[in-house]
Design a protein around this motif. Structure first.
Motif, PDB file in Angstrom:
ATOM      1  N   VAL A   1       0.842  -1.211   0.000  1.00 49.90           N
ATOM      2  CA  VAL A   1       0.000   0.000   0.000  1.00 49.90           C
ATOM      3  C   VAL A   1       0.872   1.255   0.000  1.00 49.90           C
ATOM      4  N   TRP A   2       1.898   1.261   0.849  1.00 45.03           N
ATOM      5  CA  TRP A   2       2.808   2.412   0.876  1.00 45.03           C
ATOM      6  C   TRP A   2       3.518   2.583  -0.468  1.00 45.03           C
ATOM      7  N   GLN A   3       3.815   1.462  -1.156  1.00 45.17           N
ATOM      8  CA  GLN A   3       4.460   1.575  -2.464  1.00 45.17           C
ATOM      9  C   GLN A   3       3.550   2.291  -3.465  1.00 45.17           C
ATOM     10  N   ARG A   4       2.253   1.967  -3.433  1.00 45.02           N
ATOM     11  CA  ARG A   4       1.308   2.645  -4.321  1.00 45.02           C
ATOM     12  C   ARG A   4       1.193   4.126  -3.954  1.00 45.02           C
ATOM     13  N   ILE A   5       1.189   4.398  -2.645  1.00 44.46           N
ATOM     14  CA  ILE A   5       1.133   5.794  -2.196  1.00 44.46           C
ATOM     15  C   ILE A   5       2.361   6.550  -2.681  1.00 44.46           C
ATOM     16  N   SER A   6       3.510   5.885  -2.672  1.00 45.73           N
ATOM     17  CA  SER A   6       4.745   6.514  -3.140  1.00 45.73           C
ATOM     18  C   SER A   6       4.625   6.950  -4.596  1.00 45.73           C
ATOM     19  N   ARG A   7       3.968   6.144  -5.405  1.00 50.70           N
ATOM     20  CA  ARG A   7       3.817   6.502  -6.821  1.00 50.70           C
ATOM     21  C   ARG A   7       2.917   7.728  -7.005  1.00 50.70           C
ATOM     22  N   ARG A   8       2.086   7.990  -6.013  1.00 49.03           N
ATOM     23  CA  ARG A   8       1.183   9.145  -6.101  1.00 49.03           C
ATOM     24  C   ARG A   8       1.779  10.412  -5.505  1.00 49.03           C
ATOM     25  N   ILE A   9       2.368  10.285  -4.317  1.00 45.44           N
ATOM     26  CA  ILE A   9       2.812  11.495  -3.615  1.00 45.44           C
ATOM     27  C   ILE A   9       4.321  11.555  -3.402  1.00 45.44           C
ATOM     28  N   GLY A  10       5.039  10.479  -3.773  1.00 44.26           N
ATOM     29  CA  GLY A  10       6.483  10.477  -3.580  1.00 44.26           C
ATOM     30  C   GLY A  10       6.880   9.937  -2.221  1.00 44.26           C
ATOM     31  N   LYS A  11       8.157   9.602  -2.087  1.00 41.47           N
ATOM     32  CA  LYS A  11       8.656   8.978  -0.859  1.00 41.47           C
ATOM     33  C   LYS A  11       8.718   9.961   0.301  1.00 41.47           C
ATOM     34  N   GLN A  12       9.088  11.213   0.007  1.00 43.95           N
ATOM     35  CA  GLN A  12       9.241  12.193   1.075  1.00 43.95           C
ATOM     36  C   GLN A  12       7.923  12.417   1.829  1.00 43.95           C
ATOM     37  N   ARG A  13       6.857  12.681   1.106  1.00 48.27           N
ATOM     38  CA  ARG A  13       5.568  12.912   1.759  1.00 48.27           C
ATOM     39  C   ARG A  13       5.080  11.656   2.465  1.00 48.27           C
ATOM     40  N   GLY A  14       5.304  10.497   1.842  1.00 47.34           N
ATOM     41  CA  GLY A  14       4.906   9.250   2.473  1.00 47.34           C
ATOM     42  C   GLY A  14       5.627   9.030   3.790  1.00 47.34           C
ATOM     43  N   LEU A  15       6.922   9.372   3.834  1.00 47.49           N
ATOM     44  CA  LEU A  15       7.694   9.209   5.060  1.00 47.49           C
ATOM     45  C   LEU A  15       7.202  10.153   6.148  1.00 47.49           C
ATOM     46  N   LEU A  16       6.894  11.388   5.788  1.00 46.91           N
ATOM     47  CA  LEU A  16       6.394  12.350   6.771  1.00 46.91           C
ATOM     48  C   LEU A  16       5.043  11.898   7.348  1.00 46.91           C
ATOM     49  N   VAL A  17       4.192  11.345   6.502  1.00 45.81           N
ATOM     50  CA  VAL A  17       2.904  10.828   6.985  1.00 45.81           C
ATOM     51  C   VAL A  17       3.133   9.679   7.967  1.00 45.81           C
ATOM     52  N   SER A  18       4.038   8.774   7.638  1.00 45.53           N
ATOM     53  CA  SER A  18       4.340   7.642   8.510  1.00 45.53           C
ATOM     54  C   SER A  18       4.848   8.110   9.872  1.00 45.53           C
ATOM     55  N   GLN A  19       5.713   9.108   9.861  1.00 49.62           N
ATOM     56  CA  GLN A  19       6.251   9.635  11.111  1.00 49.62           C
ATOM     57  C   GLN A  19       5.155  10.279  11.954  1.00 49.62           C
ATOM     58  N   GLY A  20       4.241  10.997  11.308  1.00 44.92           N
ATOM     59  CA  GLY A  20       3.145  11.628  12.023  1.00 44.92           C
ATOM     60  C   GLY A  20       2.210  10.620  12.663  1.00 44.92           C
ATOM     61  N   VAL A  21       1.911   9.535  11.945  1.00 47.26           N
ATOM     62  CA  VAL A  21       1.044   8.485  12.495  1.00 47.26           C
ATOM     63  C   VAL A  21       1.702   7.830  13.705  1.00 47.26           C
ATOM     64  N   PHE A  22       3.024   7.643  13.652  1.00 50.70           N
ATOM     65  CA  PHE A  22       3.721   7.019  14.772  1.00 50.70           C
ATOM     66  C   PHE A  22       3.650   7.897  16.024  1.00 50.70           C
ATOM     67  N   ILE A  23       3.747   9.195  15.846  1.00 52.23           N
ATOM     68  CA  ILE A  23       3.631  10.112  16.983  1.00 52.23           C
ATOM     69  C   ILE A  23       2.247  10.006  17.613  1.00 52.23           C
ATOM     70  N   ALA A  24       1.212  10.042  16.775  1.00 56.44           N
ATOM     71  CA  ALA A  24      -0.160   9.979  17.283  1.00 56.44           C
ATOM     72  C   ALA A  24      -0.411   8.668  18.033  1.00 56.44           C
ATOM     73  N   GLY A  25       0.069   7.558  17.484  1.00 54.18           N
ATOM     74  CA  GLY A  25      -0.125   6.276  18.133  1.00 54.18           C
ATOM     75  C   GLY A  25       0.596   6.173  19.468  1.00 54.18           C
ATOM     76  N   SER A  26       1.814   6.704  19.525  1.00 51.72           N
ATOM     77  CA  SER A  26       2.574   6.672  20.783  1.00 51.72           C
ATOM     78  C   SER A  26       1.850   7.440  21.885  1.00 51.72           C
ATOM     79  N   LEU A  27       1.322   8.599  21.552  1.00 54.42           N
ATOM     80  CA  LEU A  27       0.611   9.409  22.541  1.00 54.42           C
ATOM     81  C   LEU A  27      -0.688   8.733  22.991  1.00 54.42           C
ATOM     82  N   ALA A  28      -1.327   8.007  22.082  1.00 51.87           N
ATOM     83  CA  ALA A  28      -2.573   7.315  22.436  1.00 51.87           C
ATOM     84  C   ALA A  28      -2.336   6.256  23.508  1.00 51.87           C
ATOM     85  N   LEU A  29      -1.139   5.666  23.529  1.00 51.30           N
ATOM     86  CA  LEU A  29      -0.837   4.619  24.502  1.00 51.30           C
ATOM     87  C   LEU A  29      -0.592   5.152  25.906  1.00 51.30           C
TER      88      LEU A  29
END
Length: 443
Positions: A287-315
């Motif tokens: 899924v991330w590979q398909r997202i990369s073809r749409r928005i590029g690796k940089q934006r995909g990486l920033l989204v991944s980092q943001g989700v990890f922050i949100a999940g950590s705080l939820a715990l």
């Protein structure tokens, strides 16, 4: 940074190559997940000393990995491949078994010295395998999206290795006895050897079909290679961001057994949470590979980092969140983890290709710096967590015996698993936002 595509890697070759990540996943997971717990709960090592045991070998790695990158480039110039150094990595299984086979009379400091010595040996052998192995995508004469495809396969198999080790290893040592750890290490070491041999064939077949991008004709010194890699602004930005990303994810792995035992009072949940963390990556990777073809690796990486922050705080909610909801959050964290790995690692060959376009081809040196960064994060993560436990007054035990922990220790345990990772990942984002190479990459 355009690179002419000579050929598209065959799926069979990618499967063979990526099989090596199964064994890599074992070494990445087992020490990171169990070694701190093994030292503090079975061998009676204090959290502070246990943290040093995990940190000091990785400090050595910070020097050794770039050095092996330079040596790998030299070997590639002479022989046209990097497989010689890679073969030495097959001995990693010996160090893996010995590290958990602590003599019966050893505990405390003596046990820490034994584990630390074999951990150093294992990391050196792991570097022999990892540096040339991860340089392969940079060596191949393929383009932007094909490099992502190679790393997508590699990430899927790495996830299988992480998942298998993350579930099997805790289950095998749930009783906490020394013998259980020895059996676990023996079983997983056999798998590491087998997958390593398959990967050797995959590396050979990939370079035969896709071509081999040889390093610069002139030999470079180790220090010169480091300077060239560090002067590359885009690569430096990527490395600094990944240092904090790697630190965060390995802190998470080291903290899971503590979180399950002291927050949910059920150590059996370690395997469940690890499955929830690593299992989604098998689906998230494509899924991330398909997202990369749409928005590029940089934006995909920033989204991944943001989700990890949100999940950590939820715990932070701890047991009030409940087991089911915690599993859902950890699934989100695992999906983010898949993106963190795929995007960051597939950006390294992009940086190598951009450097080659500027007249410098030192794929091994770049990969050596990158794997040193990953190794450093592997060490800093558990060390940071052990430092938080030390500040909280956490008390070590031997052979899995129960000890009542102070309230401050339990608070530190939760903060170290939630708030600290969120802060570290936020720093990673600050660095990653400065990366601009992806914007000029051909789609």
């Amino acid at each position: 940074m355009s690179v002419a595509t000579e050929a598209s890697p065959r799926t069979g070759d990618l499967v063979e190559y990526s099989t090596g990540s199964l064994g890599m996943g074992v070494w990445v997971t087992v020490p990171g997940l169990l070694l701190l717990y093994f030292l503090t709960h079975t061998l009676g090592v204090s959290p502070f000393l246990a943290g040093l045991v995990l940190l000091l070998p990785k400090v050595i790695d910070a020097v050794v990995h770039p050095l092996f990158g330079t040596l790998s480039d030299r070997q590639a110039r002479r022989s046209g491949n990097r497989r010689g150094l890679l073969r030495w990595g097959l001995l990693l299984a010996v160090a893996m078994t010995a590290m958990f086979t602590v003599p019966a009379g050893f505990s405390g400091t003596a046990a820490a010295l034994w584990v630390g010595a074999w951990y150093i040996a294992g990391n050196l052998l792991f570097a022999c395998f990892q540096v040339p192995y991860l340089t392969t995508p940079s060596d191949l004469k393929i383009g932007y999206h094909e490099r992502t495809r190679v790393f997508m396969f590699r990430m899927l198999f790495l996830t299988l290795g992480l998942l298998g080790a993350g579930v099997v290893a805790p289950a095998m040592v749930s009783a906490g006895g020394r013998g259980d750890y020895v059996k676990m290490a023996l079983v997983l070491s056999v798998g590491m050897v087998v997958t390593g041999f398959v990967a050797l064939k995959g590396v050979r077949d990939l370079t035969t079909r896709c071509g081999f991008r040889a390093p610069d004709a002139r030999d470079h010194s180790f220090l010169e290679d480091i300077k060239v890699a560090w002067r590359d602004r885009e690569f430096r930005t990527l490395v600094l961001s990944y240092l904090f990303t790697s630190t965060t994810t390995h802190l998470f792995l080291a903290a899971v057994p503590f979180y399950t035992e002291y927050v949910f009072e059920n150590s059996g949940l370690t395997a469940v949470f690890m499955g929830a963390f690593l299992g989604p990556a098998l689906i998230a990777g494509p899924v991330w590979q398909r997202i990369s073809r749409r928005i590029g690796k940089q934006r995909g990486l920033l989204v991944s980092q943001g989700v990890f922050i949100a999940g950590s705080l939820a715990l932070l909610a701890g047991e009030r969140l409940g087991v089911a909801a915690t599993v859902v959050v950890i699934v989100a964290l695992g999906s983010a983890f898949a993106g963190l790995q795929l995007f960051a690692f597939s950006m390294v060959p992009d940086a190598v290709a951009a450097a080659e376009a500027q007249g410098s081809s030192r794929a091994g040196a770049y990969t050596g710096v990158w794997t040193a960064t990953d190794a450093t994060g592997t060490a800093i993560g558990p060390y940071v967590y052990s430092a938080v436990l030390t500040v909280g007054g956490f008390v070590s035990t031997t052979d899995g015996q129960d000890v009542a922990q102070a309230g401050s220790a339990l608070t530190a345990l939760v903060i170290g698993f939630t708030l600290v990772p969120a802060v570290l990942m936020a720093v990673a984002i600050l660095f990653q936002r400065r990366y601009s190479l992806d914007g000029s990459a051909p789609r």
